[in-house]
Design an enzyme around this catalytic site. Structure first.
Site, mmCIF file in Angstrom:
data_model
loop_
_atom_site.group_PDB
_atom_site.id
_atom_site.type_symbol
_atom_site.label_atom_id
_atom_site.label_comp_id
_atom_site.label_asym_id
_atom_site.label_seq_id
_atom_site.Cartn_x
_atom_site.Cartn_y
_atom_site.Cartn_z
ATOM 1 N N ARG A 53 1.027 -1.265 -0.238
ATOM 2 C CA ARG A 53 0.179 0.108 0.242
ATOM 3 C C ARG A 53 0.372 1.089 -0.305
ATOM 4 N NH1 ARG A 53 2.188 1.542 4.152
ATOM 5 N NH2 ARG A 53 0.830 3.671 4.229
ATOM 6 N N GLY A 54 0.375 2.438 -0.178
ATOM 7 C CA GLY A 54 0.771 4.005 -0.268
ATOM 8 C C GLY A 54 1.705 3.885 -2.052
ATOM 9 N N ALA A 55 1.153 4.990 -2.055
ATOM 10 C CA ALA A 55 1.003 5.527 -3.486
ATOM 11 C C ALA A 55 2.238 4.877 -4.562
ATOM 12 C CB ALA A 55 0.728 7.337 -3.733
ATOM 13 N N ARG A 90 -7.047 0.207 -7.696
ATOM 14 C CA ARG A 90 -7.274 0.593 -6.313
ATOM 15 C C ARG A 90 -7.322 2.697 -7.171
ATOM 16 N NH1 ARG A 90 -4.060 1.152 -1.195
ATOM 17 N NH2 ARG A 90 -6.127 2.279 -0.392
ATOM 18 N N GLN A 201 -2.917 2.343 9.470
ATOM 19 C CA GLN A 201 -1.940 2.831 9.055
ATOM 20 C C GLN A 201 -0.757 3.330 10.158
ATOM 21 O OE1 GLN A 201 -3.782 3.116 7.531
ATOM 22 N NE2 GLN A 201 -4.091 2.942 5.071
ATOM 23 N N ASP A 241 -1.460 11.085 -2.311
ATOM 24 C CA ASP A 241 -2.028 9.891 -3.491
ATOM 25 C C ASP A 241 -2.112 10.778 -4.571
ATOM 26 O OD1 ASP A 241 -3.174 8.888 -0.433
ATOM 27 O OD2 ASP A 241 -2.414 7.287 -1.130
ATOM 28 N N ASN A 251 -5.025 12.700 0.318
ATOM 29 C CA ASN A 251 -4.334 11.660 1.071
ATOM 30 C C ASN A 251 -5.199 11.529 1.929
ATOM 31 O OD1 ASN A 251 -1.994 11.391 2.166
ATOM 32 N ND2 ASN A 251 -2.509 12.224 3.825
ATOM 33 N N LYS A 252 -4.569 10.145 2.583
ATOM 34 C CA LYS A 252 -5.955 9.384 3.322
ATOM 35 C C LYS A 252 -6.598 10.279 3.915
ATOM 36 C CE LYS A 252 -5.419 6.144 3.769
ATOM 37 N NZ LYS A 252 -5.926 5.377 2.779
HETATM 38 O O1 MRU Z 1 -4.316 3.210 1.465
HETATM 39 P P1 MRU Z 1 -3.683 3.317 1.634
HETATM 40 O O2 MRU Z 1 -2.580 3.059 2.736
HETATM 41 O O3 MRU Z 1 -2.740 2.703 0.161
HETATM 42 O O4 MRU Z 1 -3.163 5.127 1.536
HETATM 43 C C1 MRU Z 1 -1.559 5.366 1.582
HETATM 44 C C2 MRU Z 1 -1.511 6.766 2.248
HETATM 45 O O5 MRU Z 1 -2.844 7.437 1.943
HETATM 46 C C3 MRU Z 1 -0.353 7.858 1.933
HETATM 47 O O6 MRU Z 1 -0.006 9.100 2.983
HETATM 48 C C4 MRU Z 1 0.262 8.011 1.217
HETATM 49 O O7 MRU Z 1 -0.057 7.056 -0.164
HETATM 50 C C5 MRU Z 1 1.318 8.640 0.176
HETATM 51 S S1 MRU Z 1 2.506 7.125 0.750
HETATM 52 C C6 MRU Z 1 3.735 7.660 0.342
#
Ligand code: MRU
Length: 368
Positions: A53-55, A90, A201, A241, A251-252
């Site tokens: 996970r994470g962009a 996603r 997270q 993201d 973002n999240k």
């Molecule tokens: O749903 P996730 O855990 O993939 O979401 C991740 C985030 O929102 C992070 O803040 C974002 O991807 C930046 S990661 C370097």
């Protein structure tokens, strides 16, 4: 980054041909387990279930998924089908679409029998580039933290949301990269870690920070405003993201509330953003950025360890409870103090961000 004595990236290929290895993030923070992925479908499953996970990380892992597909079947049909399947996993992080477009551009021009080796090379380049980008983000963000420290003469208190650390990227992280560098350089920092319900997270962030020896405190998502009112936050630092060219930051979920509280309390709010996270096509962030809606079970069921230390799930709401679970939100540019990229820190404004626009696309319509 290190886990124990060993340095890990969060995704790596055993060699051209695979398999591809990941750290299974659904097992953290209680267990550190790696997993090997040997098909594009296994990669798609790992992204959908958030094993990765994470962009930036989902983009890189998807690129390796295309490479796995090309080793099996390098036809045009296989390339299009695999890219389509992975793109649908996603929707919000633009890095996924960016990495897949880069793979398709690199491979589409080649004859099928040249594609497998080119695909592994390209995926590895995207991974290596991610590491370099994040280290550079770290250096630019470090200057901000150093400035705060010089002004205050004490540890800098930074609040972060979600996990934008090394396991959300290939290495270093985005929002956490400056924090790691500050800590390594002896600048005292303390991180307020938002739990980040429903996927928590923040627990991953706490695990990472503990592994690196960075002082931190886990807080409930609702604590940030209170902490800011009491002068306990000097800086909010988050990842992203998808960022529009106007500087709006997706973002999240919950990031927007932190930005509102930061503005109300005069606390600087920065987003750490690798340039592949900038979406140059979208004008209106609220209308244009697809916000992923995830399963209601992520709200209804909490996972952890039972009293005997075994993995367990506990339902905290009946299945009949209606649940909405939007996974991301948009923080408007006017609430963002600055965007930390690998090329420096920019104002969250189109005039500033256009300096980052890829040179090869300069002739596109909206710039002419
Ligand atoms: O749903 P996730 O855990 O993939 O979401 C991740 C985030 O929102 C992070 O803040 C974002 O991807 C930046 S990661 C370097």
């Amino acid at each position: 980054m290190k886990v124990g004595d060993r340095h890990y990236r969060s995704v790596w290929a055993e060699g051209p041909g695979g398999p591809v290895h990941i750290i299974d993030q659904t097992r953290l923070p209680h267990a550190f387990e790696t997993r090997s992925l040997d098909s594009p479908e296994a990669v798609a499953e790992a992204i959908e279930t958030m094993r990765v996970r994470g962009a930036p990380l989902i983009g890189v892992t998807a690129a390796f998924g295309v490479a796995l597909a090309m080793s099996r079947d390098p036809s045009d049909e296989s390339l299009a089908r695999t890219a389509g399947r992975l793109a649908a996993t996603r929707p919000t992080a633009v890095n996924l679409a960016w990495a897949l477009a880069r793979m398709r551009t690199a491979l589409g021009a080649l004859a099928p029998d040249e594609r497998a080796s080119a695909a592994w090379f390209e995926a590895q380049s995207i991974a290596d580039q991610d590491v370099a980008i994040n280290e550079a983000i770290g250096r630019h963000g470090l200057a901000l933290i150093a400035r705060e420290h010089a002004a205050r003469g004490r540890a800098v208190n930074i609040l972060t949301h979600c996990n934008a650390g090394w396991i959300a990227t290939v290495d270093w992280g985005t929002a956490l990269a400056p924090i790691y560098l500050a800590h390594d350089e002896g600048i005292p920092v303390h991180v307020w870690v938002d739990e980040t319900r429903p996927r928590s997270q923040g627990l991953l962030t706490a695990w990472e920070l503990a592994g690196h020896g960075v002082p931190h405190t886990l807080v409930a998502d609702n604590a940030g405003g209170h902490l800011m009112q009491h002068g306990k936050v000097d800086l909010v630092l988050v990842g992203a993201d998808r960022v529009t060219r106007r500087g709006d930051v997706a973002n999240k979920i919950g990031t927007y509330l932190k930005a509102l509280a930061a503005r109300a309390n005069d606390v600087p709010f920065y987003a750490a953003v690798p340039t592949p996270t900038i979406d140059w096509e979208i004008d209106d962030a609220l209308a244009g950025i697809p916000i992923e809606e995830r399963s209601g079970d992520e709200m209804r069921v909490v996972r952890g360890l039972d009293g005997d230390g075994r993995p367990a799930s506990v339902a905290i709401a009946p299945e009949s409870t209606a649940v909405a679970n939007p996974a991301f939100d948009v923080t408007p540019a006017e609430l963002v103090t600055g965007i930390i990229t690998e090329k420096g820190v920019f104002a969250a404004k189109e005039t500033a961000l256009l300096e980052l626009f890829p040179r090869e696309r300069k002739s596109e319509a909206f710039l002419t």
